[in-house]
Each structure stands twice: as structure tokens, then as C-alpha cells.
Design an enzyme around this catalytic site. Sequence first.
Site, PDB file in Angstrom:
ATOM      1  N   HIS A 194      26.973  42.415  22.207  1.00 23.45           N
ATOM      2  CA  HIS A 194      27.910  42.851  23.250  1.00 23.45           C
ATOM      3  C   HIS A 194      29.213  42.052  23.238  1.00 23.45           C
ATOM      4  O   HIS A 194      30.238  42.541  23.706  1.00 23.45           O
ATOM      5  CB  HIS A 194      27.252  42.739  24.632  1.00 23.45           C
ATOM      6  CG  HIS A 194      26.098  43.678  24.802  1.00 23.45           C
ATOM      7  ND1 HIS A 194      26.253  45.039  24.920  1.00 23.45           N
ATOM      8  CD2 HIS A 194      24.759  43.456  24.847  1.00 23.45           C
ATOM      9  CE1 HIS A 194      25.066  45.627  25.037  1.00 23.45           C
ATOM     10  NE2 HIS A 194      24.140  44.690  24.992  1.00 23.45           N
ATOM     11  N   GLN A 227      13.773  41.773  19.855  1.00 24.21           N
ATOM     12  CA  GLN A 227      13.818  42.065  21.287  1.00 24.21           C
ATOM     13  C   GLN A 227      12.951  43.263  21.625  1.00 24.21           C
ATOM     14  O   GLN A 227      13.004  44.317  20.973  1.00 24.21           O
ATOM     15  CB  GLN A 227      15.252  42.298  21.735  1.00 24.21           C
ATOM     16  CG  GLN A 227      15.991  40.981  21.940  1.00 24.21           C
ATOM     17  CD  GLN A 227      17.140  41.156  22.902  1.00 24.21           C
ATOM     18  OE1 GLN A 227      18.254  41.411  22.457  1.00 24.21           O
ATOM     19  NE2 GLN A 227      16.888  41.019  24.190  1.00 24.21           N
ATOM     20  N   GLU A 246      12.794  45.664  24.398  1.00 23.94           N
ATOM     21  CA  GLU A 246      13.666  46.029  25.516  1.00 23.94           C
ATOM     22  C   GLU A 246      13.807  47.545  25.643  1.00 23.94           C
ATOM     23  O   GLU A 246      14.829  48.038  26.098  1.00 23.94           O
ATOM     24  CB  GLU A 246      15.030  45.338  25.401  1.00 23.94           C
ATOM     25  CG  GLU A 246      15.734  45.507  24.075  1.00 23.94           C
ATOM     26  CD  GLU A 246      17.094  44.816  24.054  1.00 23.94           C
ATOM     27  OE1 GLU A 246      17.554  44.303  25.086  1.00 23.94           O
ATOM     28  OE2 GLU A 246      17.719  44.815  22.975  1.00 23.94           O
ATOM     29  N   ASP A 273      17.944  46.119  29.389  1.00 22.34           N
ATOM     30  CA  ASP A 273      17.806  47.334  28.588  1.00 22.34           C
ATOM     31  C   ASP A 273      16.461  48.005  28.848  1.00 22.34           C
ATOM     32  O   ASP A 273      16.377  49.240  28.825  1.00 22.34           O
ATOM     33  CB  ASP A 273      17.996  47.023  27.101  1.00 22.34           C
ATOM     34  CG  ASP A 273      19.472  46.967  26.742  1.00 22.34           C
ATOM     35  OD1 ASP A 273      20.206  47.890  27.131  1.00 22.34           O
ATOM     36  OD2 ASP A 273      19.902  45.990  26.100  1.00 22.34           O
TER      37      ASP A 273
HETATM   38  C1  3PY Z   1      18.618  42.667  28.209  1.00 17.99           C
HETATM   39  O1  3PY Z   1      18.218  42.309  29.322  1.00 17.99           O
HETATM   40  O2  3PY Z   1      18.719  43.839  27.858  1.00 17.99           O
HETATM   41  C2  3PY Z   1      18.926  41.667  27.217  1.00 17.99           C
HETATM   42  O3  3PY Z   1      19.135  42.001  26.080  1.00 17.99           O
HETATM   43  C3  3PY Z   1      18.993  40.245  27.631  1.00 17.99           C
HETATM   44  O4  3PY Z   1      18.706  39.404  26.600  1.00 17.99           O
HETATM   45 MG    MG Z   2      19.462  43.993  25.802  1.00 22.84          MG
END
Ligand code: 3PY
Ligand code: MG
Length: 256
Positions: free
Chosen positions: A51, A151, A153, A179
Site C-alpha cells: 500500500h 498473509q 486475510e 482485508d
Molecule cells: C490487513 O489487516 O489487511 C493487513 O494486511 C494488516 O497487516
Molecule cells: Mg491486508
Amino acid sequence: MSGPLVCGNNFRRRVCSGEVLVGTIVSLNSPQVAEILSDAGFDWLFIDAEHGAYDPLAVEALIQATGDRTPCLVRIPVHEEAWIEKMLDVGASGIIAPQVNTVAQARQVVNYSKYPPQGERGVGIARAQRYGVQFENYLAQANDALLTVIQIEHKDAVDNIRELVTVAGVDVLFIGPYDLSTSLGIPGQVDDPAVQESIAEVLGVCREAGRVPGIFGIAPDTVSRYVEMGFTLVGVGVDAMFLSQAASQALRDVRA
Ligand code: 3PY
Ligand code: MG
């Protein structure tokens, strides 16, 4: 050759041993800010090239600003070979791959992060091996010293979590609550029971499988609660928000 290797700081071993390590997100393109956060004593910095408005040179300058005192994990914008190898080459202690929802995606990220025989990371002269001076040393230790974080998410990743924890070479499964809330149709509502149930489920599966669970939160209280639950690699807050919150508070206090 004097000077420690960038990747020789044992950070991966600390993470994989389950030590609680607290980082924060670096989103501003300011080496001074990265230096301040490093001096503040965070265990690691989460440089957000997903980001944040960063090109590879900007990330290199942020890592240089920490003087290699604080391990920096760089979140890549896409799961591409070029981004992964560039970020490791400029001296990241590891990469964070966002939105990894399938085993195939996780394997690809590991593949680009590791030199043969574990993967297919490309080789080139770069800062990480002191511009070639420690080339052989670096190649010998990089696979062991650098972290690969994926991740979790998206609800699809939660659905696939039992398979994702089995992927060799993934060191940390790091939840992105924001996310995740978006994929559940409730963007930003990270305390909603649907999000919290998914978080607890991922944590439970990681613990059963002996994998390191990580997570991010904005408020210190939230992150303390995550640590109490059992998360060990944690991120708290974002540089820009620390600045804006402290500045607004100072102004409010004086005006009051
Ligand atoms: C989110 O909360 O989507 C993130 O990627 C935080 O690390
Ligand atoms: Mg994220």
C-alpha cells in the site's frame, strides 16, 4: 570481512522459536521515520510496499536508515519473482506476501524466496551480500536466515487454512484482519464476531500444526489481546497514524 551480514541476525530463529516480537507498519517514504521507529526499539519493521508508495530504491533507503539494527520484513505488492528477489536483495530480513489464499500461491512465494535446492530465487550482486563482497557467505545462509511470511486475510484462505499450514518453507501465517473483514463483506469491522471467529480458527490450526501465528492491529490494547491469545509475530499501528494521532492530541491539549 568485517560487519555482520544483513541476514545474519538470527531474526528468523527468534520468530520460529515463538518469541513475541512486536513490529509496526512503515508506510511513509521517509528514512528518518524508519530510523525513529528503529530507535524506538521495535523488534522488527513491517515495510509496506503493497500500500505504501515505494519503489525498490525507496525500500532500500528505509532498510539502510535502520542501520541493519532492526530486521525489516517487506510486504510485496504482488507475488512476483522480481519483487521478491529485489526486496531480499536490498536487504530485507524476509518478505510478507499479501492475500495468499491457496497452496499453489504459497508454494510459489516460497519458491521465489529460496535459493536452490529449496526454490528458484535468482542470484545477482546486491546490497544484501554487501555488493558481492560476502556473496558466498550470503548464499550459504540466506535460505536459513530469511523469513517467508504469508498473509491469511481472505475467507478463502481461512477455508484453506488446514492445507496452508502444511506448506514447507512458510515460516509465519500472518492474519490481516482488515482485508479479512473486507472479504467477509464487513470492511473495517475487525471486532465483528465473524472476523474474530476466523481469527480464532486460524490461530487454533496454526497452534495444532506448530506454525507461527502473526497478526496486525491498530490499537495497543487489541494487539495485547492478540498476544494473550497466542499470536507471537505482531504488528501494532502505522507510522502515519502515530504522527497524526500525536499531532492532533497535542493540538487539542493546547487548545483546551
Ligand atoms: C490487513 O489487516 O489487511 C493487513 O494486511 C494488516 O497487516
Ligand atoms: Mg491486508
